[in-house]
Structure formats: structure tokens, C-alpha cells
Design a protein around this motif. Structure first.
Motif, mmCIF file in Angstrom:
data_model
loop_
_atom_site.group_PDB
_atom_site.id
_atom_site.type_symbol
_atom_site.label_atom_id
_atom_site.label_comp_id
_atom_site.label_asym_id
_atom_site.label_seq_id
_atom_site.Cartn_x
_atom_site.Cartn_y
_atom_site.Cartn_z
ATOM 1 N N MET A 100 0.808 -1.216 0.000
ATOM 2 C CA MET A 100 0.000 0.000 0.000
ATOM 3 C C MET A 100 0.844 1.270 0.000
ATOM 4 O O MET A 100 0.471 2.262 -0.591
ATOM 5 N N PHE A 101 1.977 1.180 0.710
ATOM 6 C CA PHE A 101 2.854 2.362 0.756
ATOM 7 C C PHE A 101 4.027 2.236 -0.211
ATOM 8 O O PHE A 101 4.913 3.086 -0.217
ATOM 9 N N VAL A 155 10.123 3.394 6.036
ATOM 10 C CA VAL A 155 10.254 4.471 5.049
ATOM 11 C C VAL A 155 11.451 5.340 5.421
ATOM 12 O O VAL A 155 11.566 5.792 6.567
ATOM 13 N N THR A 156 12.320 5.571 4.463
ATOM 14 C CA THR A 156 13.474 6.440 4.689
ATOM 15 C C THR A 156 13.326 7.698 3.844
ATOM 16 O O THR A 156 13.147 7.610 2.623
ATOM 17 N N VAL A 157 13.386 8.833 4.513
ATOM 18 C CA VAL A 157 13.256 10.117 3.811
ATOM 19 C C VAL A 157 14.583 10.860 3.899
ATOM 20 O O VAL A 157 15.176 10.985 4.979
ATOM 21 N N GLU A 158 15.061 11.308 2.764
ATOM 22 C CA GLU A 158 16.306 12.084 2.740
ATOM 23 C C GLU A 158 16.048 13.385 2.009
ATOM 24 O O GLU A 158 15.823 13.386 0.799
ATOM 25 N N LEU A 177 2.289 12.562 2.674
ATOM 26 C CA LEU A 177 2.792 11.227 2.306
ATOM 27 C C LEU A 177 1.752 10.161 2.631
ATOM 28 O O LEU A 177 1.468 9.271 1.820
ATOM 29 N N LEU A 178 1.211 10.239 3.845
ATOM 30 C CA LEU A 178 0.248 9.223 4.274
ATOM 31 C C LEU A 178 -0.978 9.201 3.364
ATOM 32 O O LEU A 178 -1.582 8.150 3.159
ATOM 33 N N ALA A 179 -1.333 10.363 2.826
ATOM 34 C CA ALA A 179 -2.539 10.458 1.988
ATOM 35 C C ALA A 179 -2.262 10.075 0.531
ATOM 36 O O ALA A 179 -3.204 9.963 -0.263
ATOM 37 N N LEU A 180 -1.001 9.852 0.161
ATOM 38 C CA LEU A 180 -0.677 9.633 -1.251
ATOM 39 C C LEU A 180 -1.407 8.434 -1.889
ATOM 40 O O LEU A 180 -1.846 8.533 -3.039
#
Lengths: 283, 124
Positions: free
Chosen positions: B1-2, B37-40, B111-114
Motif C-alpha cells: 500500500m505504501f 520508510v526512509t526520507v532524505e 505522504l500518508l494520503a498519497l
């Protein structure tokens, strides 16, 4: 000239609150029964701009909204730079009273949203005889926190974009995007620490539940209108408050969030006009 | 889903801009499925699917699958429309160090709503 000019006028008034001078910005439109409107925490009186352009309201009501000190175009008091802003229950009531007196508002209806929806309970308690009624939008008689208190000490509370993101979920999914983002922009605009200072009132200095039952709704009718998507003041909070105040009327608004007057003005007026009709009829 | 996050954020320069100060990793729990999830600097560098052994993360958002499905619906019912609505009503839980979340709140919420946004865009 073809440009549209709205019927709203904005001016400044100088008055004293708790013995200290303030320069207050206010807007108004219409004529008739004074309808004094109180904005939410961290925002300002622009939230009522749609109401002030609605002839179904302004043909019978003089709609007036002011920015609390520190908010919108109202200045903080001289010396603010050495102070921490913290809205207290007593100051809030004194500010509403001082403004109302300075503007010669005769038995106004006071309508407030969120923290404004809370303070109208105290106004009805203490000043009910001087009011024609109160309308609490997203209002209750006691705090119902939805996040940890320690967050208030986070430096993010200094930032408008954080405040906007924090409250963004309180706008109902059905509200038009244009007005969703306009509502959130009011939060982007807040001065540093203003939202946090308002939270002092909203979370810790506005518990009226133990005395709200003594409000005389025969003298000062109480209407509590809350959106079903509001998780800051939940519908349950509002219904419980209405049960404690004999004669108070609770209205739960479908497909509405925490900012009815600014997030979905068209849907809100459908809910509000019958309430204003009843108040005007009883005037 | 993500799984969609990396590509979806790449295609949204404005969203990447909003999250440009974020360097963090976090856990999203969708029922029994875990996403790391990794965000850079506003880009989603990786979305890995669990289980994980001794994997570190800053914060975790956990909810049953059906809760996320309500959240991603076109008109989520009251209490499911936002991360904080879901935590208030205990449909979801938030754990760990919330600082990176607070610092980048609008970014993480978007992000969560994407998954919903992408589905709506595909349908339009």
C-alpha cells in the motif's frame, strides 16, 4: 469600475483591557442586531468574511469581528518583546467586554468558534443578562485535549506552518479545497507563540463544566453547533455540554469540521440561518 | 500500500520541497504488514517491507488495514480523515520520537494520503 468591492469595512479602535492600552483591528458589515464574532486560536477575524458578505445575515444583523490582541492586525501590547503571550480566561472575557462597550454594542449575540466557542459559555454565565444569546461553534464547557501537553513546549509551536499542519485534519474532507487552504493560511499567518499562548486558555484555563448548569438560557439562549469531523471539540463534547446547560440546543453539522464559517461557508449558512432566525424572532 | 511513495514523491517537486529538511526513517504498520520508510531531504529514498530485525526508526504509525482503507477512501468517515483524528479515537497509534514528525508535519501527512491521492488521480 467593474471590480467587485465587498461590503466589509475595517477600522482600528483604541481601548483598554485590564488597564492596559491596545490597538484593536475590527471589521463589520450590515445593520441591526449586533452579532459579535470571535475567531479561533491562532487565527483572526477574516474567518468571518463570508458571513459579512451574506445579505441574508447582514440585512438583519450588524456583524462585527475583531482580532484579539496579538492576532491578525491587532497589535500586541507595548513591551510585548519581553513577555510570553498566554491567553487567560479572565483576559479573554475582559477583551470581549471592553470591545463590546467601546463599540456600543447593545445586547449583542456573541458567536465564537473553538476557543471562542468555549468563552461564550463563560460569557453566558457571567454576562448573560447583557447578551441576546450566544452561539458556540465547535464549543464545549471544558477542555478535551487531543495531543500531549508536552508538544506545546516544542519549538514547532513557534511556526505557522506547523500550526496549520496540526489543525489541517480538523477541516472536513467535503470542504472545498479553496476554503480549506484559505482557512489553513490563517494559521500560517499567526505570530510566533500566539497559537501556543491561545492553547493556555483552550487547554488549561477554560474549564466551566462545574458551573455551566447555572446559565439562564431563558435570558441568554445558548446554541452549540459542532461539525461531525471535529476531533478537537468532538460532537460528544458538545452534546454533553448541552446536557449540562438546561435549555441549550446542540446541533451536530454533517460533513463539517472545526472551522465551519471559513472552511465551508455555503454549507454553514444553511445551518446558521435558522438559528439566527430564532434569535431575531425572540429579540 | 505504501510501496508507491518513492515514485509519487519524485513526481511531486512541491511535496519534495515541503519536506526538504526531513532526514528520518519511520515505520508504517498496515495490519500485519510493516513498511520502513526512509526520507532524505524530502525524497523518499526507500520503502522496505518487513518483517525487520533490530531495524531502527524514529517514529511509528500503526493501524489495522481496515482503518487505513477508511482513511484512504474518497470521503473518510469522521474520525478517520487525519492521522490525529485516528489517534484521538484510538484507531491508530503513534509511537517513538515525534520530533521529526512535528518538524515536517504537513509533509508526512501528505505522504500518508498519497495512496488516496494517486487512486483519485488515476480515476479522474
Amino acid at each position: 469600475m467593474s471590480a467587485r468591492i465587498e461590503p466589509i469595512t475595517g477600522r482600528y479602535i483604541h481601548l483598554e483591557i485590564e488597564g492596559r492600552p491596545y490597538r484593536i483591528y475590527f471589521e463589520e458589515a450590515g445593520a441591526g442586531i449586533p452579532l459579535l464574532c470571535l475567531h479561533t486560536a491562532g487565527a483572526h477575524s477574516s474567518q468571518y468574511r463570508h458571513l459579512m458578505c451574506d445579505e441574508a445575515v447582514t440585512d438583519r444583523f450588524r456583524v462585527v469581528a475583531f482580532d484579539l490582541p496579538w492576532h491578525g492586525k491587532s497589535n500586541p501590547p507595548e513591551g510585548w518583546q519581553d513577555e510570553e503571550y498566554k491567553l487567560t480566561s479572565a483576559f479573554y472575557v475582559a477583551a470581549v467586554e471592553a470591545f463590546s462597550e467601546a463599540m456600543d454594542l447593545d445586547r449583542p449575540v456573541v458567536m465564537g468558534c473553538s476557543m471562542g466557542g468555549r468563552v461564550v459559555v463563560r460569557l453566558a454565565l457571567e454576562k448573560g443578562a447583557a447578551l441576546r444569546g450566544v452561539i458556540g461553534l465547535e464549543g464545549s464547557d471544558h477542555p478535551s485535549p487531543w495531543y500531549d501537553n508536552s508538544w506545546l513546549e516544542s519549538p514547532e509551536f513557534l511556526r505557522g506552518d506547523f500550526c496549520a499542519a496540526l489543525v489541517s485534519g480538523l477541516v472536513a474532507p467535503q470542504s472545498p479545497d479553496e476554503f480549506r487552504w484559505e482557512t489553513l493560511w490563517h494559521y500560517y499567518q499567526g505570530g510566533p507563540e500566539v497559537f501556543k499562548g491561545d492553547m493556555h486558555f483552550y487547554r488549561t484555563d477554560s474549564d466551566y463544566a462545574h458551573e455551566s448548569g447555572t446559565i439562564d438560557t431563558g435570558t441568554c439562549p445558548v446554541y452549540l453547533m459542532t461539525g461531525e469531523y471535529d476531533y478537537s471539540c468532538t460532537p460528544e463534547d458538545t452534546i454533553e455540554t448541552a446536557k449540562r446547560i438546561p435549555g441549550a440546543k446542540a446541533i451536530i453539522m454533517k460533513e463539517m469540521g472545526h472551522f465551519p464559517m471559513s472552511e465551508n461557508p455555503t454549507a454553514f449558512r444553511e445551518q446558521l440561518l435558522p438559528v439566527l432566525d430564532r434569535i431575531a424572532g425572540g429579540a | 500500500m505504501f510501496e508507491c511513495l518513492t515514485e509519487a514523491v519524485t513526481a511531486r517537486p512541491h511535496l519534495r520541497h515541503i519536506g526538504r529538511y526531513m532526514r528520518s526513517s519511520f515505520l508504517l504498520e498496515v495490519g500485519e504488514t510493516l513498511y520502513h520508510v526512509t526520507v532524505e531531504n524530502g525524497a523518499v529514498a526507500a520503502v522496505e517491507t518487513g518483517p525487520f530485525k533490530m531495524r531502527s526508526w524514529d517514529f511509528a504509525i500503526r493501524a489495522p488495514k481496515e482503518v487505513w482503507e477508511f482513511f484512504w477512501s474518497d470521503a473518510p468517515p469522521p474520525g478517520y480523515q487525519d492521522l490525529f483524528a485516528m489517534t484521538r479515537y484510538r484507531h491508530a497509534s503513534l509511537e517513538g520520537n515525534t520530533a521529526p514528525l512535528l518538524h515536517n508535519l504537513r509533509y508526512v501527512k501528505e505522504l500518508l494520503a498519497l495512496p488516496r491521492t494517486l487512486r483519485q488521480e488515476a480515476g479522474s
